[in-house]
Design a protein around this motif. Structure first.
Motif, PDB file in Angstrom:
ATOM      1  N   VAL A 130       0.817  -1.077   0.005  1.00 31.59           N
ATOM      2  CA  VAL A 130      -0.075  -0.009   0.043  1.00 31.59           C
ATOM      3  C   VAL A 130       0.828   1.232   0.018  1.00 31.59           C
ATOM      4  CG1 VAL A 130      -1.561   1.478   1.319  1.00 31.59           C
ATOM      5  CG2 VAL A 130      -1.929  -1.284   1.203  1.00 31.59           C
ATOM      6  N   ASP A 131       1.771   1.168   0.671  1.00 33.78           N
ATOM      7  CA  ASP A 131       2.991   2.284   1.000  1.00 33.78           C
ATOM      8  C   ASP A 131       3.622   2.784  -0.532  1.00 33.78           C
ATOM      9  OD1 ASP A 131       2.569   2.647   3.510  1.00 33.78           O
ATOM     10  OD2 ASP A 131       4.562   1.848   4.138  1.00 33.78           O
ATOM     11  N   VAL A 132       3.611   1.829  -1.204  1.00 34.33           N
ATOM     12  CA  VAL A 132       4.147   1.814  -2.654  1.00 34.33           C
ATOM     13  C   VAL A 132       3.230   2.064  -3.716  1.00 34.33           C
ATOM     14  CG1 VAL A 132       6.618   1.022  -1.871  1.00 34.33           C
ATOM     15  CG2 VAL A 132       4.738  -0.292  -3.312  1.00 34.33           C
ATOM     16  N   GLY A 133       2.094   2.184  -3.294  1.00 35.84           N
ATOM     17  CA  GLY A 133       0.846   2.556  -4.053  1.00 35.84           C
ATOM     18  C   GLY A 133       0.254   1.380  -4.998  1.00 35.84           C
ATOM     19  N   LEU A 134       0.369   0.143  -4.327  1.00 35.41           N
ATOM     20  CA  LEU A 134      -0.134  -1.000  -4.860  1.00 35.41           C
ATOM     21  C   LEU A 134      -1.107  -1.336  -4.149  1.00 35.41           C
ATOM     22  CD1 LEU A 134       3.126  -2.930  -6.022  1.00 35.41           C
ATOM     23  CD2 LEU A 134       1.654  -2.025  -7.490  1.00 35.41           C
ATOM     24  N   ARG A 139      -3.988  -9.761  -4.966  1.00 35.51           N
ATOM     25  CA  ARG A 139      -3.596 -10.121  -6.324  1.00 35.51           C
ATOM     26  C   ARG A 139      -2.114  -9.824  -6.356  1.00 35.51           C
ATOM     27  NH1 ARG A 139      -2.365  -9.284 -11.613  1.00 35.51           N
ATOM     28  NH2 ARG A 139      -2.048  -6.984 -11.514  1.00 35.51           N
ATOM     29  N   LEU A 148       3.268  -9.325 -13.377  1.00 37.23           N
ATOM     30  CA  LEU A 148       2.873  -7.599 -13.057  1.00 37.23           C
ATOM     31  C   LEU A 148       3.583  -6.831 -14.362  1.00 37.23           C
ATOM     32  CD1 LEU A 148       4.133  -7.712  -9.499  1.00 37.23           C
ATOM     33  CD2 LEU A 148       1.785  -7.875 -10.306  1.00 37.23           C
ATOM     34  N   GLN A 152       4.807  -1.738 -11.738  1.00 39.02           N
ATOM     35  CA  GLN A 152       4.447  -2.524 -10.636  1.00 39.02           C
ATOM     36  C   GLN A 152       5.363  -3.368 -10.035  1.00 39.02           C
ATOM     37  OE1 GLN A 152       1.079  -4.593 -12.425  1.00 39.02           O
ATOM     38  NE2 GLN A 152      -0.496  -3.731 -11.319  1.00 39.02           N
ATOM     39  N   ARG A 155       7.936  -0.989  -8.394  1.00 39.97           N
ATOM     40  CA  ARG A 155       7.432  -0.688  -6.916  1.00 39.97           C
ATOM     41  C   ARG A 155       7.531  -1.697  -5.783  1.00 39.97           C
ATOM     42  NH1 ARG A 155       3.047   3.574  -7.044  1.00 39.97           N
ATOM     43  NH2 ARG A 155       3.386   4.374  -9.288  1.00 39.97           N
ATOM     44  N   LEU A 189       6.980   8.722  -6.246  1.00 40.78           N
ATOM     45  CA  LEU A 189       6.846   8.016  -5.029  1.00 40.78           C
ATOM     46  C   LEU A 189       8.118   7.904  -4.247  1.00 40.78           C
ATOM     47  CD1 LEU A 189       5.441   5.582  -3.740  1.00 40.78           C
ATOM     48  CD2 LEU A 189       6.563   4.165  -5.358  1.00 40.78           C
TER      49      LEU A 189
END
Lengths: 319, 335
Positions: A130-134, A139, A148, A152, A155, A189
């Motif tokens: 979540v921290d790296v925006g995923l 999944r 991926l 992704q 990240r 990011l």
């Protein structure tokens, strides 16, 4: 001044089997303070990535290292095995260049994150993603790297580097393999994570535009030597070394709407073919006979260092 | 919470599951087809042999009349295709026909010989895999230094040495010289573990050695390749201990090639078993085949060949599935 997180001094690296007595990295000096963002720039083959790996104590055993690499004031090379091992991941996290090959193709992302988090982390695999925006964590955790997208994967690699709350993150050209739009996202990011977690960041790149967005200080390398260093804005606005000026003239900027780019003639030589003295002299417009001697890195204005006998004049702005 | 939202890539998990299911289904459907082909090949080749079953059954001096009567009685005069279909029909009912020389049916003879050969092959495979894994990994980790050189040299020697010669040397050393193992013969497990084990471990080692040598070289190359990859640096750089890097991260990827090689070598291992059983005088499938050939007992030869072929196809199917488990992407590639 506080102790730098990373302090590199007189660092030289040789590969005796491949290149004999040539210093592939030659007398490098670099300091990074706590929470500071520093960039290393140069063309491919300038030894920037090698410097990143050397700083992370991840050089292959064939490398012959001399000089000091200090982490929080302690010389990494005189540390005991245990201490040196504890440095990996927990002290220094590395974001590698090629996310596809840098992730294990046979393990799920979840398994790779878990085995690192298990070594000691303030976070969980889910939170790291979540921290790296995923945000689609379920999944992504179940996916193998090849399932991926490139962005992704990069990240995930950043999540791996941050998993053990390192004091220093070394990002080794983390955007080279990505689309331009994704590049910008990854840089944003990194910057955001750095502001949240206050780790020091060593950003290795050939892209001056990215560097200007990210780093407060910049070190320019050519052929394994530091040619110039100082505050990023200063260096980009008033480059002193002809190589830096050349890099700037060769980079695209949409805002300036320049008609033509000026490439630097020639290319970086293989370490076996480095010339003595200033290694840039055969591609340099300012080169004279005295460039056959090695110019020492010396102070050049406030906070700036320069290794050049015939620098670009101070008044002259880049075209 | 981050300004840079992740680009959403299409979920690719579904299609891959379909690939894997399709791959397994296709292999399973293909197996009977291969077996049919194998049965036909075995049948035709043995039919072409100059051996006359009538002569084998009635003796060398039987006259033409009684031979013709025997042929008519056993349907040997029928066209090839008719006989093949009859053979297939029997095969489906697990009936391998009769031995023309011995009173037992071929099925019974094979049933007696098969357990020994299976034990021999399984033990040899286990030994070879264990040995090659350990030696291959050690060699890969010490690449270019003396342990690697020693292991590679010994492996090259054993890979190129003829198996019967290794067998004879082995008997000379352990049975005749040291007297620790019997020189031949078989004790069933019912005779006690140590008797059984000492009767079969020698042949298994001899059978395993060339196989282990070949596998060691493959494992060494494969592990060395894998250790040089970037993801190993990622794991090491994140502080994962070496043992875990090797066992949990590297080995799984490094085993893909050796598993393929394993499948290829199963055939060689089976023909090696024929030789080893002869050298150690073990009553397994190999000995059965050799006597069958010597006595012109075509039913026995055919039975052993068919069982061997089926086993080979089944083992290869298993190897393919193991390969798939290690490398799910191969299902997509094999489309």
């Amino acid at each position: 001044m506080t102790t730098p997180v990373l302090s590199v001094a007189n660092l030289s690296v040789r590969f005796p089997k491949r290149y004999g007595a040539i210093d592939v990295l030659d007398n490098i000096a670099l300091d990074i303070g706590p929470g500071e963002r520093v960039a290393v720039v140069g063309e491919s083959g300038c030894g920037k990535s090698l410097l990143g790996l050397a700083a992370a104590d991840l050089l292959p055993p064939t490398a012959q290292v001399t000089g000091q690499i200090s982490f929080r004031g302690k010389d990494v090379r005189t540390m005991g095995r245990r201490e040196r091992f504890a440095l990996r991941g927990a002290g220094i996290g590395v974001v590698y260049q090629d996310a596809l090959t840098s992730l294990n193709p046979g393990m799920t992302v979840g398994a790779q994150l878990r085995q690192v988090c298990r070594l000691g982390s303030s976070s969980t695999p889910e939170r790291l993603l979540v921290d790296v925006g995923l945000t689609d964590t379920g999944r992504v955790l179940r996916a193998k790297p090849h399932q991926l997208s490139g962005g992704q994967r990069q990240r995930v690699l950043i999540a791996l580097a941050l998993a053990r709350d390192p004091d220093l993150v070394i990002a080794d050209e983390p955007t080279t393999a990505l689309d331009v739009t994704v590049q910008a996202q990854v840089v944003a990011l990194l910057r955001e994570l750095q502001e949240q977690h206050h780790f020091a960041l060593l950003f290795v790149s050939h892209d001056l535009a990215l560097v200007s967005e990210l780093a407060s200080r910049t070190t320019v390398m050519y052929a394994g030597q530091v040619v110039e260093s100082g505050p990023t804005t200063e260096i980009l606005a008033r480059p002193r070394h002809p190589y830096t000026a050349g890099l700037l003239a060769a980079s695209v900027s949409l805002e300036e709407r320049r008609e033509t780019l000026t490439p630097i003639p020639g290319h970086v030589r293989q370490p076996g073919e480095f010339v003595a003295g200033c290694r840039f002299r055969e591609r340099c417009g300012n080169a004279r006979d005295d460039c056959a001697n090695r110019p020492e890195l010396a102070p050049d204005g406030p906070g700036r260092l320069l290794a050049c006998f015939h620098p670009v004049a101070k008044e002259e702005e880049t075209p | 919470m981050t300004t840079a939202a992740a680009p959403v890539a299409p979920a690719r998990r579904g299609p891959q599951g379909v690939h894997i299911g399709r791959f397994i289904l296709r292999r399973l459907l293909l197996a009977p087809v291969i077996l049919l082909g194998v049965a036909l090949a075995v049948f035709v080749v043995i039919d072409l042999s100059p051996n006359d079953p009538a002569r084998a059954a009635l003796g060398l001096f039987a006259d033409a009349q009684s031979r013709a009567a025997f042929a008519a009685e056993n349907g040997l005069d029928d066209p090839l295709l008719v006989r093949f279909v009859r053979f297939l029909g029997d095969l489906v009912r697990f009936d391998l026909g009769d031995s023309v020389v011995r009173p037992e049916s071929v099925g019974h003879l094979v049933g007696m010989a098969l357990p020994l050969t299976v034990q021999l092959l399984v033990l040899a495979t286990v030994l070879a895999v264990a040995l090659s894994l350990v030696l291959g990994i050690v060699a890969a980790r010490t690449e270019g230094r003396w342990p690697d050189r020693a292991i590679s040299t010994v492996a090259a020697v054993f890979q190129s040495a003829p198996q019967f010669w290794i067998g004879l040397l082995f008997i000379q050393l352990f049975a005749v010289g040291l007297g620790v193992l019997p020189s031949g013969g078989y004790q069933p497990p019912s005779a006690g573990f140590s008797f059984w084990f000492s009767s079969i471990v020698g042949p298994a080692i001899v059978l395993a050695l060339p196989f282990a040598a070949a596998m060691t070289r493959v494992v060494r190359a494969s592990v060395a390749d894998e250790l040089a990859k970037d993801y190993v640096r990622t794991a090491v750089g994140a502080g994962v201990p070496w043992r875990a890097v090797l066992l949990r991260n590297v080995l799984r990827n490094a085993l893909i090639t050796p598993v393929t090689v394993l499948g290829v070598h199963v055939g060689a291992l089976m023909s090696g078993a024929i030789l080893v059983e002869t050298v150690f005088n073990l009553p397994g499938m190999g000995s059965l085949l050799i006597t069958g050939v010597n006595q012109g007992d075509l039913g026995v030869v055919r039975g052993v060949a068919i069982v061997g072929a089926v086993a080979f196809v089944v083992v290869n199917l298993l190897v393919d599935l193991a390969y798939l488990a290690l490398n799910p992407r191969s299902a997509e590639a094999a489309r």
